[in-house]
Design a protein around this motif. Sequence first.
Motif, PDB file in Angstrom:
ATOM      1  N   ASP A 309      -0.699  -4.677 -16.346  1.00 18.82           N
ATOM      2  CA  ASP A 309       0.234  -4.856 -15.228  1.00 18.82           C
ATOM      3  C   ASP A 309      -0.328  -4.350 -13.892  1.00 18.82           C
ATOM      4  O   ASP A 309       0.421  -4.139 -12.950  1.00 18.82           O
ATOM      5  CB  ASP A 309       1.582  -4.182 -15.535  1.00 18.82           C
ATOM      6  CG  ASP A 309       1.425  -2.731 -15.965  1.00 18.82           C
ATOM      7  OD1 ASP A 309       0.276  -2.305 -16.227  1.00 18.82           O
ATOM      8  OD2 ASP A 309       2.437  -2.022 -16.033  1.00 18.82           O
ATOM      9  N   ALA A 310      -1.654  -4.175 -13.831  1.00 16.09           N
ATOM     10  CA  ALA A 310      -2.248  -3.746 -12.552  1.00 16.09           C
ATOM     11  C   ALA A 310      -2.586  -4.967 -11.698  1.00 16.09           C
ATOM     12  O   ALA A 310      -2.936  -6.024 -12.223  1.00 16.09           O
ATOM     13  CB  ALA A 310      -3.514  -2.941 -12.815  1.00 16.09           C
ATOM     14  N   VAL A 311      -2.482  -4.803 -10.399  1.00 15.04           N
ATOM     15  CA  VAL A 311      -2.860  -5.880  -9.478  1.00 15.04           C
ATOM     16  C   VAL A 311      -4.359  -5.722  -9.202  1.00 15.04           C
ATOM     17  O   VAL A 311      -4.810  -4.649  -8.793  1.00 15.04           O
ATOM     18  CB  VAL A 311      -2.062  -5.756  -8.160  1.00 15.04           C
ATOM     19  CG1 VAL A 311      -2.519  -6.793  -7.145  1.00 15.04           C
ATOM     20  CG2 VAL A 311      -0.572  -5.880  -8.443  1.00 15.04           C
ATOM     21  N   VAL A 312      -5.122  -6.788  -9.461  1.00 16.88           N
ATOM     22  CA  VAL A 312      -6.578  -6.711  -9.277  1.00 16.88           C
ATOM     23  C   VAL A 312      -6.951  -7.109  -7.850  1.00 16.88           C
ATOM     24  O   VAL A 312      -6.444  -8.114  -7.335  1.00 16.88           O
ATOM     25  CB  VAL A 312      -7.304  -7.664 -10.257  1.00 16.88           C
ATOM     26  CG1 VAL A 312      -8.806  -7.578 -10.079  1.00 16.88           C
ATOM     27  CG2 VAL A 312      -6.932  -7.336 -11.687  1.00 16.88           C
ATOM     28  N   ILE A 313      -7.805  -6.319  -7.240  1.00 19.43           N
ATOM     29  CA  ILE A 313      -8.254  -6.662  -5.881  1.00 19.43           C
ATOM     30  C   ILE A 313      -9.780  -6.637  -5.853  1.00 19.43           C
ATOM     31  O   ILE A 313     -10.387  -5.594  -6.105  1.00 19.43           O
ATOM     32  CB  ILE A 313      -7.715  -5.645  -4.842  1.00 19.43           C
ATOM     33  CG1 ILE A 313      -6.205  -5.422  -5.036  1.00 19.43           C
ATOM     34  CG2 ILE A 313      -8.014  -6.103  -3.414  1.00 19.43           C
ATOM     35  CD1 ILE A 313      -5.638  -4.312  -4.174  1.00 19.43           C
ATOM     36  N   ILE A 327      -2.416  -3.583  -0.323  1.00 19.28           N
ATOM     37  CA  ILE A 327      -1.753  -2.691  -1.291  1.00 19.28           C
ATOM     38  C   ILE A 327      -0.346  -2.327  -0.795  1.00 19.28           C
ATOM     39  O   ILE A 327       0.635  -2.378  -1.546  1.00 19.28           O
ATOM     40  CB  ILE A 327      -2.605  -1.416  -1.532  1.00 19.28           C
ATOM     41  CG1 ILE A 327      -3.862  -1.805  -2.316  1.00 19.28           C
ATOM     42  CG2 ILE A 327      -1.794  -0.346  -2.260  1.00 19.28           C
ATOM     43  CD1 ILE A 327      -4.774  -0.658  -2.678  1.00 19.28           C
ATOM     44  N   LYS A 328      -0.244  -2.013   0.483  1.00 18.10           N
ATOM     45  CA  LYS A 328       1.066  -1.612   1.016  1.00 18.10           C
ATOM     46  C   LYS A 328       2.068  -2.765   0.914  1.00 18.10           C
ATOM     47  O   LYS A 328       3.224  -2.566   0.578  1.00 18.10           O
ATOM     48  CB  LYS A 328       0.931  -1.177   2.472  1.00 18.10           C
ATOM     49  CG  LYS A 328       0.335   0.207   2.610  1.00 18.10           C
ATOM     50  CD  LYS A 328       0.397   0.579   4.056  1.00 18.10           C
ATOM     51  CE  LYS A 328      -0.109   1.969   4.287  1.00 18.10           C
ATOM     52  NZ  LYS A 328      -0.275   2.250   5.708  1.00 18.10           N
ATOM     53  N   LYS A 329       1.580  -3.961   1.220  1.00 14.72           N
ATOM     54  CA  LYS A 329       2.458  -5.130   1.172  1.00 14.72           C
ATOM     55  C   LYS A 329       2.933  -5.351  -0.279  1.00 14.72           C
ATOM     56  O   LYS A 329       4.114  -5.570  -0.531  1.00 14.72           O
ATOM     57  CB  LYS A 329       1.682  -6.363   1.662  1.00 14.72           C
ATOM     58  CG  LYS A 329       2.558  -7.526   2.015  1.00 14.72           C
ATOM     59  CD  LYS A 329       1.734  -8.605   2.733  1.00 14.72           C
ATOM     60  CE  LYS A 329       1.886  -9.925   2.092  1.00 14.72           C
ATOM     61  NZ  LYS A 329       1.004 -10.388   1.080  1.00 14.72           N
ATOM     62  N   THR A 330       2.006  -5.224  -1.207  1.00 12.35           N
ATOM     63  CA  THR A 330       2.361  -5.411  -2.627  1.00 12.35           C
ATOM     64  C   THR A 330       3.380  -4.352  -3.065  1.00 12.35           C
ATOM     65  O   THR A 330       4.333  -4.653  -3.788  1.00 12.35           O
ATOM     66  CB  THR A 330       1.090  -5.308  -3.506  1.00 12.35           C
ATOM     67  OG1 THR A 330       0.096  -6.130  -2.930  1.00 12.35           O
ATOM     68  CG2 THR A 330       1.346  -5.727  -4.931  1.00 12.35           C
ATOM     69  N   GLN A 332       5.479  -2.735  -1.174  1.00 11.23           N
ATOM     70  CA  GLN A 332       6.740  -3.013  -0.485  1.00 11.23           C
ATOM     71  C   GLN A 332       7.545  -4.096  -1.204  1.00 11.23           C
ATOM     72  O   GLN A 332       8.751  -3.979  -1.386  1.00 11.23           O
ATOM     73  CB  GLN A 332       6.414  -3.480   0.950  1.00 11.23           C
ATOM     74  CG  GLN A 332       7.502  -3.236   1.964  1.00 11.23           C
ATOM     75  CD  GLN A 332       7.993  -1.782   1.918  1.00 11.23           C
ATOM     76  OE1 GLN A 332       7.158  -0.877   1.914  1.00 11.23           O
ATOM     77  NE2 GLN A 332       9.299  -1.582   1.854  1.00 11.23           N
ATOM     78  N   GLU A 333       6.819  -5.124  -1.658  1.00 17.16           N
ATOM     79  CA  GLU A 333       7.500  -6.235  -2.348  1.00 17.16           C
ATOM     80  C   GLU A 333       8.093  -5.775  -3.672  1.00 17.16           C
ATOM     81  O   GLU A 333       9.068  -6.332  -4.149  1.00 17.16           O
ATOM     82  CB  GLU A 333       6.491  -7.366  -2.631  1.00 17.16           C
ATOM     83  CG  GLU A 333       6.232  -8.218  -1.401  1.00 17.16           C
ATOM     84  CD  GLU A 333       4.979  -9.071  -1.545  1.00 17.16           C
ATOM     85  OE1 GLU A 333       4.342  -9.059  -2.622  1.00 17.16           O
ATOM     86  OE2 GLU A 333       4.627  -9.746  -0.558  1.00 17.16           O
ATOM     87  N   LYS A 334       7.479  -4.737  -4.252  1.00 11.47           N
ATOM     88  CA  LYS A 334       7.937  -4.296  -5.584  1.00 11.47           C
ATOM     89  C   LYS A 334       9.125  -3.340  -5.510  1.00 11.47           C
ATOM     90  O   LYS A 334       9.820  -3.144  -6.506  1.00 11.47           O
ATOM     91  CB  LYS A 334       6.747  -3.604  -6.286  1.00 11.47           C
ATOM     92  CG  LYS A 334       6.741  -3.875  -7.764  1.00 11.47           C
ATOM     93  CD  LYS A 334       5.673  -3.134  -8.506  1.00 11.47           C
ATOM     94  CE  LYS A 334       6.152  -2.900  -9.926  1.00 11.47           C
ATOM     95  NZ  LYS A 334       5.455  -1.856 -10.610  1.00 11.47           N
ATOM     96  N   ILE A 335       9.328  -2.737  -4.355  1.00  6.33           N
ATOM     97  CA  ILE A 335      10.399  -1.722  -4.252  1.00  6.33           C
ATOM     98  C   ILE A 335      11.764  -2.395  -4.259  1.00  6.33           C
ATOM     99  O   ILE A 335      11.974  -3.374  -3.592  1.00  6.33           O
ATOM    100  CB  ILE A 335      10.210  -0.861  -2.979  1.00  6.33           C
ATOM    101  CG1 ILE A 335       8.991   0.049  -3.151  1.00  6.33           C
ATOM    102  CG2 ILE A 335      11.460  -0.031  -2.701  1.00  6.33           C
ATOM    103  CD1 ILE A 335       8.547   0.766  -1.924  1.00  6.33           C
TER     104      ILE A 335
END
Length: 335
Positions: A309-313, A327-330, A332-335
Motif C-alpha cells: 500500500d505504499a505510493v512508489v515515486i 508527497i504532500k498532495k498525496t 492531503q488527498e488521503k486525509i
Amino acid sequence: MVVIRGATTIPEDSKEEIRKAVAELLGQITSCNHILKDEITSIVFSSTSDIHSYYPSKAAREAGFEGVALFSAQEPEIDGSLPLCIRVMLFVEKNLTPRHIYLRGAKILRRDITNIYNVAIDGPAGSGKSTVAKILAADYSILYLDTGAMYRACALAALENGVDVSDERAVIDLMRSVSLDVRYENGIQKTLLNGRDVSDEIRRPEISMAASTVSKHPSVRLHLVDKQREIASVNSCVLDGRDIGTYVLPDAAFKFFLTASPEVRAKRRYDELVAKGHEVDFQALKEEIIRRDEQDSRRKMAPLRRAEDAVVIDTSNMTIDEVVSFIKKTMQEKI
Ligand code: DC
C-alpha cells in the motif's frame, strides 16, 4: 482492559483469502503490541456485506487463537464503504498503549482513536529519502527519525570494538552492553553511542556496507525496531528506512517508496561525500551501492521492499521540491 482495533482488506471473497488476511492482521496486532495470545480475552470481527465465504472468527481459531472468545458479524451495506474489508476489535488484559493496525489499504475509519500519525518513507540508498523526510518533518512540525542512523551506529560500535560485523551473537551482545540513543536538538536528530554524539562519524563511507551487514541479523533488527516503534508510538514522525512500511509500522497512515536509477543514486551519494571532503571513486561507489541494495533486499528478515500500500515515486528525474510537493498532495488527498 485495553481495546486494540485493526482492519484489512482481501482481494477476493474466498475462504483462503479470508484465512490469510485474518492470520496476517492478528499476527501484526500481536507482534506490534507485544501481546501473547493468552492475554487476549475476546476478539470481535465485522466484515463488509460483500464477504460471505468464511467467518473471520473461524479463521482466527484456525490461526491458533483457541482459548479466546471469538465473534463475527456482518456490517450493513453502506454507500462508499471500503469493499471486501474485515475489521477487528481485540480486548486485551494488559496495561499498554494500543497500536491500532490497518493493513492492505484499510482506512482508519475513526480518526479520534489517535492523533499521532506516522509517515513511512522507504527505498534504496540514494533515492532521496532522508532529504525529503527532513523537509516533510520540518514542514509538518513533527519528528524526523532516521532509522538508518541506528544501524550505522551499531556498525560503528562493532568496528570500534573489534567485533566482526557478520557475527550476529557478538554484535547483539555488544549492542546490549552499549547505550544507543536518539536525541533531538532544535529538531535535528543526534545519534548517541554511550552518550557520545556520533552523528557525523556514522556517515563515513566505510560505515555504509558494515551497517547493511549488521542489519541482516534478526536479533539486531528486533533490538533497534523496538526503539523505533517506541519513538513512533508517542510522537508523530516521518521515518525513513528500508522496512518502515512493511515491518516497523505496517499501520503507518502514509507510506511512500522512493526509487531512482543506480546511476542517479550513486551520483547523489558521490556529490554528498565530495561536498563533505571525502575522496571517492565514482565507479567503486556505484558498485557498492548496488551490492548494498542487493544485500538489503535479500536478507531474510524485513528486507528492503515496497509495502503493497505504499505510493512508489521514481525520483530519477525529479527535483527535491517536486518530490516533496507530490508527497504532500498525496497525503492531503488521503486525509
Ligand atoms: O539509510 P542508510 O544508508 O543510512 O542505511 C544504512 C543501512 O542500514 C542500510 O544499508 C540497511 C540498513 N537499514 C535497514 O536495514 N533498515 C532500515 N530501516 C534502515 C537502514
